[in-house]
Design an enzyme around this catalytic site. Structure first.
Site, PDB file in Angstrom:
ATOM      1  CE  LYS A 121      -4.285  -1.703   2.025  1.00  0.00           C
ATOM      2  NZ  LYS A 121      -5.316  -1.435   3.025  1.00  0.00           N
ATOM      3  CG  ASP A 176      -8.487   0.724   3.249  1.00  0.00           C
ATOM      4  OD1 ASP A 176      -9.253  -0.027   2.609  1.00  0.00           O
ATOM      5  OD2 ASP A 176      -7.266   0.518   3.370  1.00  0.00           O
TER       6      ASP A 176
HETATM    7  P1  NDP Z   1       0.574  -2.483   9.684  1.00  0.00           P
HETATM    8  O1  NDP Z   1       1.408  -3.715   9.629  1.00  0.00           O
HETATM    9  O2  NDP Z   1       1.001  -1.271   8.939  1.00  0.00           O
HETATM   10  O3  NDP Z   1       0.366  -2.045  11.222  1.00  0.00           O
HETATM   11  C1  NDP Z   1       0.164  -3.002  12.197  1.00  0.00           C
HETATM   12  C2  NDP Z   1      -0.113  -2.331  13.546  1.00  0.00           C
HETATM   13  O4  NDP Z   1      -0.483  -3.367  14.458  1.00  0.00           O
HETATM   14  C3  NDP Z   1       1.058  -1.594  14.164  1.00  0.00           C
HETATM   15  O5  NDP Z   1       0.580  -0.429  14.821  1.00  0.00           O
HETATM   16  C4  NDP Z   1       1.592  -2.612  15.190  1.00  0.00           C
HETATM   17  O6  NDP Z   1       2.201  -2.002  16.311  1.00  0.00           O
HETATM   18  C5  NDP Z   1       0.308  -3.247  15.625  1.00  0.00           C
HETATM   19  N1  NDP Z   1       0.464  -4.608  16.181  1.00  0.00           N
HETATM   20  C6  NDP Z   1       0.746  -5.732  15.484  1.00  0.00           C
HETATM   21  N2  NDP Z   1       0.738  -6.799  16.321  1.00  0.00           N
HETATM   22  C7  NDP Z   1       0.472  -6.316  17.568  1.00  0.00           C
HETATM   23  C8  NDP Z   1       0.325  -6.921  18.840  1.00  0.00           C
HETATM   24  N3  NDP Z   1       0.472  -8.241  19.015  1.00  0.00           N
HETATM   25  N4  NDP Z   1       0.016  -6.141  19.902  1.00  0.00           N
HETATM   26  C9  NDP Z   1      -0.150  -4.785  19.737  1.00  0.00           C
HETATM   27  N5  NDP Z   1      -0.026  -4.162  18.559  1.00  0.00           N
HETATM   28  C10 NDP Z   1       0.285  -4.923  17.472  1.00  0.00           C
HETATM   29  O7  NDP Z   1      -0.883  -2.949   9.212  1.00  0.00           O
HETATM   30  P2  NDP Z   1      -2.059  -2.096   8.548  1.00  0.00           P
HETATM   31  O8  NDP Z   1      -2.172  -0.810   9.259  1.00  0.00           O
HETATM   32  O9  NDP Z   1      -1.923  -2.060   7.079  1.00  0.00           O
HETATM   33  O10 NDP Z   1      -3.345  -3.033   8.861  1.00  0.00           O
HETATM   34  C11 NDP Z   1      -3.769  -3.270  10.194  1.00  0.00           C
HETATM   35  C12 NDP Z   1      -4.894  -4.283  10.191  1.00  0.00           C
HETATM   36  O11 NDP Z   1      -6.068  -3.757   9.557  1.00  0.00           O
HETATM   37  C13 NDP Z   1      -4.548  -5.572   9.433  1.00  0.00           C
HETATM   38  O12 NDP Z   1      -5.047  -6.672  10.177  1.00  0.00           O
HETATM   39  C14 NDP Z   1      -5.325  -5.427   8.133  1.00  0.00           C
HETATM   40  O13 NDP Z   1      -5.671  -6.679   7.577  1.00  0.00           O
HETATM   41  C15 NDP Z   1      -6.570  -4.689   8.616  1.00  0.00           C
HETATM   42  N6  NDP Z   1      -7.255  -3.954   7.547  1.00  0.00           N
HETATM   43  C16 NDP Z   1      -8.561  -4.272   7.289  1.00  0.00           C
HETATM   44  C17 NDP Z   1      -9.252  -3.606   6.318  1.00  0.00           C
HETATM   45  C18 NDP Z   1     -10.688  -3.957   6.067  1.00  0.00           C
HETATM   46  O14 NDP Z   1     -11.222  -3.574   5.026  1.00  0.00           O
HETATM   47  N7  NDP Z   1     -11.343  -4.631   6.984  1.00  0.00           N
HETATM   48  C19 NDP Z   1      -8.622  -2.550   5.497  1.00  0.00           C
HETATM   49  C20 NDP Z   1      -7.242  -2.257   5.876  1.00  0.00           C
HETATM   50  C21 NDP Z   1      -6.599  -2.967   6.854  1.00  0.00           C
HETATM   51  P3  NDP Z   1       3.734  -1.475  16.269  1.00  0.00           P
HETATM   52  O15 NDP Z   1       3.695  -0.129  15.593  1.00  0.00           O
HETATM   53  O16 NDP Z   1       4.112  -1.402  17.707  1.00  0.00           O
HETATM   54  O17 NDP Z   1       4.499  -2.511  15.482  1.00  0.00           O
END
Ligand code: NDP
Length: 288
Positions: A73, A110
């Site tokens: 993205k 989104d």
């Molecule tokens: P990114 O990988 O860019 O961000 C992931 C985030 O999750 C970070 O802030 C990370 O924290 C946090 N994180 C991951 N694992 C943990 C954990 N175990 N405990 C606490 N925090 C955690 O992902 P995206 O922003 O692109 O997407 C996020 C989610 O949204 C995904 O699951 C994606 O599939 C979903 N999504 C769904 C959509 C829909 O249409 N339903 C559309 C877009 C996204 P840190 O910064 O500390 O690493």
């Protein structure tokens, strides 16, 4: 996909890595078939290191447009010649449109999908009434924060495991934004109108997020962007507390609507229950 494809068919698709489990082909092809369009929507999974070659190769106009999913993205936005404010605000694109002159336009639907999901599943929710809490600080969180700010949220609170990433989003949002470390989630939940999980925790049934949802007001709407599984541990905890909820599948379908319009020039046809089709594929029968 339409029942028969001619040599003039419009082709669009979704690109990701992996893309095998994407529900977007199911959703778009159901709409294409119901509308009787001469069109097809197909999955693409280029090698991660070759994504730029893949996109630039489509500047010739073979494909009308693409939805973009993980992990491309941010790169999609960087490769585009022009982009919407929504895409710049999110720092990421989930939609690329290939123009006739070879230019690539990037958009991000989104945020629209998120607001559509709230309108559908929590119709009494008023984004202007109380602070909105977003858990996570990736591209999805950034887009959600921009969408709620544009919708008039009085304050957006970003809670993240890595506090510096939450602070960076708040800095970009300007006023009416506050960052919290994950350990202070309860403080962020006080007085909130909505809490949205925009982390990837909970995906495919992993441990999920351990946050004190009981600290939210009784009327707070709880939303999880994760939709595999549909009933995440986060939404189950919200249901146990009696909180209204919104699921990630509604958001996925909500973002697909403006994407379909961008590809095929018309709104998706009415009367197609794409949610039921998606639920059948996901193996869930009903939302919480
Ligand atoms: P990114 O990988 O860019 O961000 C992931 C985030 O999750 C970070 O802030 C990370 O924290 C946090 N994180 C991951 N694992 C943990 C954990 N175990 N405990 C606490 N925090 C955690 O992902 P995206 O922003 O692109 O997407 C996020 C989610 O949204 C995904 O699951 C994606 O599939 C979903 N999504 C769904 C959509 C829909 O249409 N339903 C559309 C877009 C996204 P840190 O910064 O500390 O690493």
């Amino acid at each position: 996909m339409s029942a028969s494809i001619s040599g003039a068919a419009v082709v669009a698709g979704v690109v990701g890595s992996p893309v095998r489990h994407s529900l977007s082909p199911l959703i778009h092809n159901a709409w294409i078939a119901a509308a009787g369009l001469d069109a097809a929507y197909v999955p693409f999974a280029p090698a991660e290191a070759r994504f730029a070659d893949f996109v630039n190769g489509l500047r010739g106009g073979a494909v009308r447009g693409l939805n973009v999913t993980l992990p491309f993205k941010e790169q999609a936005l960087a490769l585009a010649d022009r982009a919407s404010d929504r895409a710049w605000d999110a720092g990421a694109a989930n939609l690329l449109v290939f123009e006739h002159d070879g230019q690539v336009f990037a958009d991000n639907t989104d945020g629209l999908g998120l607001l559509a999901a709230f309108a559908e599943q929590a119709p009494r929710f008023d984004p202007t009434a109380a602070p909105v809490v977003i858990l996570g600080a990736g591209g999805a969180a950034r887009g959600a924060a921009a969408a709620f700010k544009a919708a008039g949220a009085p304050e957006v609170r970003i809670v993240n495991r890595t506090p510096a990433r939450a602070e960076a989003i708040c800095e970009a949002l300007g006023e009416r934004a506050e960052a919290f470390p994950l350990e202070r989630a309860a403080a962020a939940f006080a007085g909130a109108g909505a809490v949205i999980n925009a982390t990837s925790a909970g995906l495919s049934g992993d441990g999920g997020l351990d946050v004190p949802l009981a600290a939210t007001p009784e009327t707070a709407v709880v939303m999880d962007m994760v939709y595999k599984p549909l009933r995440t541990g986060f939404l189950q905890a919200a249901a146990a507390l009696g909180r209204p909820s919104v699921d990630g599948l509604a958001m996925l379908i909500g973002q697909a609507v403006p994407s379909f319009e961008a590809f095929f020039g018309a709104a998706p046809p009415a009367g197609v229950d794409v949610r039921a089709l998606a639920l059948k594929t996901l193996g869930d029968v009903e939302r919480i």
